[in-house]
Scaffold this motif. Structure first.
Motif, mmCIF file in Angstrom:
data_model
loop_
_atom_site.group_PDB
_atom_site.id
_atom_site.type_symbol
_atom_site.label_atom_id
_atom_site.label_comp_id
_atom_site.label_asym_id
_atom_site.label_seq_id
_atom_site.Cartn_x
_atom_site.Cartn_y
_atom_site.Cartn_z
ATOM 1 N N GLU A 41 0.858 -1.177 0.000
ATOM 2 C CA GLU A 41 0.000 0.000 0.000
ATOM 3 C C GLU A 41 0.898 1.233 0.000
ATOM 4 O OE1 GLU A 41 -2.906 0.151 3.127
ATOM 5 O OE2 GLU A 41 -3.822 1.976 2.320
ATOM 6 N N ARG A 42 0.841 1.985 -1.107
ATOM 7 C CA ARG A 42 1.759 3.108 -1.294
ATOM 8 C C ARG A 42 1.080 4.417 -0.902
ATOM 9 N NH1 ARG A 42 7.114 4.873 -2.525
ATOM 10 N NH2 ARG A 42 6.856 7.014 -3.225
ATOM 11 N N PHE A 43 1.730 5.223 -0.089
ATOM 12 C CA PHE A 43 1.218 6.537 0.307
ATOM 13 C C PHE A 43 2.071 7.622 -0.350
ATOM 14 C CE2 PHE A 43 -0.304 3.629 3.493
ATOM 15 C CZ PHE A 43 -1.582 4.087 3.780
ATOM 16 N N GLU A 44 1.413 8.447 -1.179
ATOM 17 C CA GLU A 44 2.124 9.507 -1.900
ATOM 18 C C GLU A 44 2.376 10.704 -0.994
ATOM 19 O OE1 GLU A 44 3.320 9.269 -4.934
ATOM 20 O OE2 GLU A 44 2.480 7.242 -5.139
ATOM 21 N N ASP A 45 3.474 11.405 -1.242
ATOM 22 C CA ASP A 45 3.807 12.636 -0.513
ATOM 23 C C ASP A 45 3.750 12.410 1.001
ATOM 24 O OD1 ASP A 45 4.009 13.852 -2.968
ATOM 25 O OD2 ASP A 45 2.023 14.760 -2.905
ATOM 26 N N SER A 46 4.202 11.241 1.404
ATOM 27 C CA SER A 46 4.019 10.827 2.807
ATOM 28 C C SER A 46 5.296 10.280 3.436
ATOM 29 C CB SER A 46 2.918 9.760 2.892
ATOM 30 O OG SER A 46 1.677 10.309 2.525
ATOM 31 N N VAL A 47 5.221 10.167 4.760
ATOM 32 C CA VAL A 47 6.331 9.673 5.570
ATOM 33 C C VAL A 47 5.791 8.597 6.515
ATOM 34 C CG1 VAL A 47 8.135 10.339 7.213
ATOM 35 C CG2 VAL A 47 7.310 12.010 5.546
ATOM 36 N N VAL A 48 6.525 7.499 6.648
ATOM 37 C CA VAL A 48 6.189 6.475 7.644
ATOM 38 C C VAL A 48 7.107 6.677 8.847
ATOM 39 C CG1 VAL A 48 6.002 4.009 8.154
ATOM 40 C CG2 VAL A 48 5.578 4.842 5.825
ATOM 41 N N VAL A 49 6.490 6.840 10.014
ATOM 42 C CA VAL A 49 7.262 6.978 11.254
ATOM 43 C C VAL A 49 6.773 5.915 12.237
ATOM 44 C CG1 VAL A 49 7.660 9.463 10.970
ATOM 45 C CG2 VAL A 49 5.637 8.686 12.218
ATOM 46 N N PRO A 50 7.579 5.609 13.256
ATOM 47 C CA PRO A 50 7.049 4.740 14.318
ATOM 48 C C PRO A 50 5.828 5.415 14.944
ATOM 49 C CG PRO A 50 9.431 5.128 14.586
ATOM 50 C CD PRO A 50 8.949 6.088 13.539
ATOM 51 N N GLY A 51 4.847 4.648 15.345
ATOM 52 C CA GLY A 51 3.721 5.248 16.043
ATOM 53 C C GLY A 51 4.222 6.075 17.212
ATOM 54 N N THR A 361 2.843 4.917 11.923
ATOM 55 C CA THR A 361 1.953 6.007 11.527
ATOM 56 C C THR A 361 2.411 6.559 10.188
ATOM 57 O OG1 THR A 361 1.413 6.576 13.808
ATOM 58 C CG2 THR A 361 1.190 8.333 12.181
ATOM 59 N N VAL A 362 1.442 6.799 9.296
ATOM 60 C CA VAL A 362 1.747 7.412 7.999
ATOM 61 C C VAL A 362 1.223 8.842 8.020
ATOM 62 C CG1 VAL A 362 1.463 7.288 5.503
ATOM 63 C CG2 VAL A 362 1.502 5.168 6.869
ATOM 64 N N VAL A 363 2.133 9.799 7.786
ATOM 65 C CA VAL A 363 1.770 11.223 7.777
ATOM 66 C C VAL A 363 1.957 11.756 6.366
ATOM 67 C CG1 VAL A 363 2.224 13.492 8.787
ATOM 68 C CG2 VAL A 363 2.614 11.419 10.153
ATOM 69 N N SER A 364 0.912 12.388 5.852
ATOM 70 C CA SER A 364 0.971 12.952 4.499
ATOM 71 C C SER A 364 1.253 14.441 4.552
ATOM 72 C CB SER A 364 -0.366 12.714 3.790
ATOM 73 O OG SER A 364 -0.443 13.543 2.644
ATOM 74 N N LEU A 365 2.185 14.894 3.733
ATOM 75 C CA LEU A 365 2.430 16.329 3.596
ATOM 76 C C LEU A 365 1.850 16.846 2.276
ATOM 77 C CD1 LEU A 365 3.934 17.973 5.818
ATOM 78 C CD2 LEU A 365 4.412 15.538 5.936
ATOM 79 N N ALA A 366 0.992 16.051 1.640
ATOM 80 C CA ALA A 366 0.409 16.429 0.341
ATOM 81 C C ALA A 366 -0.284 17.778 0.435
ATOM 82 C CB ALA A 366 -0.583 15.361 -0.114
ATOM 83 N N GLY A 367 -0.104 18.586 -0.610
ATOM 84 C CA GLY A 367 -0.808 19.869 -0.661
ATOM 85 C C GLY A 367 -0.205 20.924 0.232
#
Lengths: 430, 430
Positions: A41-51, A361-367
């Motif tokens: 599962e790919r998340f665009e404009d995003s970062v995966v961090v530890p919860g 946790t996946v955090v998106s910086l999109a937009g």
């Protein structure tokens, strides 16, 4: 299951561009480039961090935002105590559910929760939030029988490997030396509030100051500080996580370090209550395990870990007058691995390395204006928000996805409790 | 047109429960209970406040978030100058459009904008954001002819009653005494940066410290502070709005007060750059007009006025060690009427009273833990966010509505500028 994004920040290990995390049986199986591990599962404009690991919370106070804002600490806590007495178990559970849902929405996967009633254990079990639930006790050692044991029995059906039991003797100004000692003897993880304010310091050391007017409601002053008192009694240990530690001198730092006490840094609560800014650099410099906690909406107004991260960075840089006093990467570590260490859970969570629990946790910086990337950790810390959380996994299970409205429904369900807590005070803005 | 909500906070006047604002011909015609004035467009779980007035911004730096984060002020400004030289007029306009859109989305209806190129005037005219655009000049008085006049001519078609002209001699360390004097003689509103950091103070007073290595690029040190220098030259006036004023002593406060200089307080920028916390209580106590500014994403990471409000409250309470050092209501006034006064625009904007421009913002607390209401001003200040802005009116016209994606499109359009600003630095997170 594989999760991939523009960046994976394992905390233990270098940032990985176009990275992926492989999850198997609730644990992290591999971390590396998506080109090698697969995109999943790919998340665009995003970062995966530890919860995020919330080193100090009170989930039961989820709907207490703004209560008594502007009052000094002693008046504020009296308002808090009076109001809290108006509601019962069902409302505490409703509030704790709302709090657990808000945590998951903020990317928090573990809480070290000081629980007045035990309701946090119910909420965390139901919502899948990892928790160390410290049952709160006050006053003297009789509270182990009258307060701790009944609460422990009530929540035992909800305890598990994911939701574990601890105990929280509240603070040196509200708990006798005998109760502290009895709590330590149980062998459980311990949370307490230490050195939170100047007024507390003045009361404990000399029995004077603004708290003098509450003398009848408190144990006698100690004639020394809370930290010195606990150290002298032998009731400091690596099992103790102390929230706040704002007013600490060098000798107290040495006492905390000698006992390997951990600290939960709560900058929003400390600032908003007028307590000040904890000496983060000194705490870390003394070798203490330091994590980041949101405390509760009663003081900090929300469980928003991103707001807490920003408050930590702004507070530390302003105090130190150095732009590099707490970098984005250092703040992110504080709220993940740092907090996990402070809770004694770093063997299981806090970083993305194979074998640990798949809490991420996946955090998106999109937009946003943070793209293209210059520094992904700083982008998450200074540009993130609950609205930007796309996915929160605990033990590899999706406990929050962007667009979920469970948090909203649970907050609405807890609104009746807030209504009762506010009545009969008139709802007139100042 | 009528706008109504649970609360109207006029700032000048008491909060109005179930209040309404009547708008006619771009001005406020009436403010009072919706039961008397009519409901018009009703916003549930919401508060109507005066549009925020951003007392110090740089719209052109809209996509500069995180640039050089962690560097000290002198190194940071060099990175900033080098990168800024890579882009041209069209990119400055694209950036300023993104910035103006982000401001409107954050409930900001007026900016006092220090503009490097003048592009801010184009963006504000296009997007309907009220602005005082201060064209920046540096160095000596020849810049009036070589820099100010060409920029003024370029933006003249975009100036109006809503978008007005000012001039910004950058700072005492980058502008000669002669240029300051020439700027004041123009009779325009003036913005400048004053007393931002200890390093600046050290350089100006003694020519030593970290800035010594940039001596060749700067005018000679003054042998005194910027404020003392400008006061001695007679170049302080009520038309001057000074950003920052972090490092000010009592004598400097008196000099600022004697000349009725206004101050733009920028707490996020000051904290993140390691400059410290401006002495807000002392500035206000000296009788100065003080407003709140976001500065730019280059230092403060966004134009989010809610984040700025929280930083102001946390910073002031932590420094003063008082929970009531800056209440929600006081912070809200700082970002509305306070900023309007600091820009000399309080006859027209900054509060909701009949006759003023219909510049207002609707903030929803729906779904949050702030309801039922206890204190609407504190709820907006500590619980608001751009995502909670429902409507932003300027001159009675809707310039932003929740769900509008113009800001997103304009931010995306400016992304190429960020790409060029970042190149050729590798996009490796620290």
């Amino acid at each position: 299951m594989i999760v991939s994004a523009d960046w994976v920040l394992p905390i233990e290990g270098e940032p990985i561009a176009d990275g992926a995390v492989v999850v198997e049986d609730g644990r992290i199986a591999a971390v590396g480039p998506a080109a090698e591990l697969g995109e999943g599962e790919r998340f665009e404009d995003s970062v995966v961090v530890p919860g995020f690991v919330n080193a100090h919370s009170h989930l039961e106070y989820a709907v207490y935002a703004g209560f008594g804002d502007g009052l000094d600490f002693a008046e504020w806590i009296l308002v808090h105590i009076e109001r809290k007495a108006r509601i019962g178990w069902e409302e505490h559970v409703a509030n704790a559910r709302a709090g657990a849902a808000e945590c998951l929405r903020s990317g928090i996967t573990t809480v070290g929760d000081a629980s007045f009633s035990g309701a946090a254990a119910v909420a965390c079990a139901e919502l899948g939030l990892r928790a160390l639930v410290y049952l709160e006790v006050f006053g003297g050692p009789e509270q182990l029988a009258t307060r701790f044991e009944p609460a422990r029995k009530r929540i035992t059906p909800f305890l598990s490997d994911r939701v574990r039991l601890g105990i929280s003797p509240h603070a040196p100004y509200s708990v006798t030396p005998e109760l502290y000692a009895a709590c330590l003897e149980l062998g459980l993880p311990v949370a307490t509030h230490l050195a939170e304010s100047e007024d507390e310091h003045r009361w404990l050391t000399s029995g004077t100051g603004p708290w003098e007017r509450f003398a009848d409601a408190l144990p006698p002053p100690l004639g020394t500080t809370g930290i010195r008192h606990l150290a002298a009694r032998g009731t400091l240990s690596p099992r103790v996580t102390a929230a706040h530690c704002v007013t600490v001198d060098d000798d107290e730092l040495a006492l905390l370090a000698a006992s390997d006490v951990a600290v939960a840094h709560c900058p929003r609560s400390n600032a908003l209550l007028g307590c000040g800014v904890a000496p983060l650099a000194a705490l870390r410099g003394a070798g203490l395990r330091v994590g980041l906690g949101t405390d509760s909406p009663a003081s900090a107004v929300s469980f928003d870990m991103f707001d807490e991260l920003r408050a930590a960075v702004l507070g530390e840089r302003a105090r130190a007058r150095r732009a590099d006093a707490l970098t984005g990467a250092e703040a992110l570590e504080l709220a993940t691995l740092g907090s996990a260490r402070a809770l004694g859970l770093d063997g299981e969570v806090g970083s993305l390395i194979p074998g640990k629990r798949a809490d991420l946790t996946v955090v998106s910086l999109a937009g946003s204006t943070w793209l293209p990337w210059e520094d992904a950790a700083t982008a998450v810390v200074l540009g993130g928000s609950p609205d930007r959380v796309r996915l929160t996994l605990v033990d590899g299970e999706a406990r929050y996805r962007h667009g979920d409205t469970q948090w909203h429904a649970l907050t609405a369900a807890a609104r009746d409790a807030r209504r009762r807590l506010l009545a009969p005070a008139a709802s007139t803005p100042r």
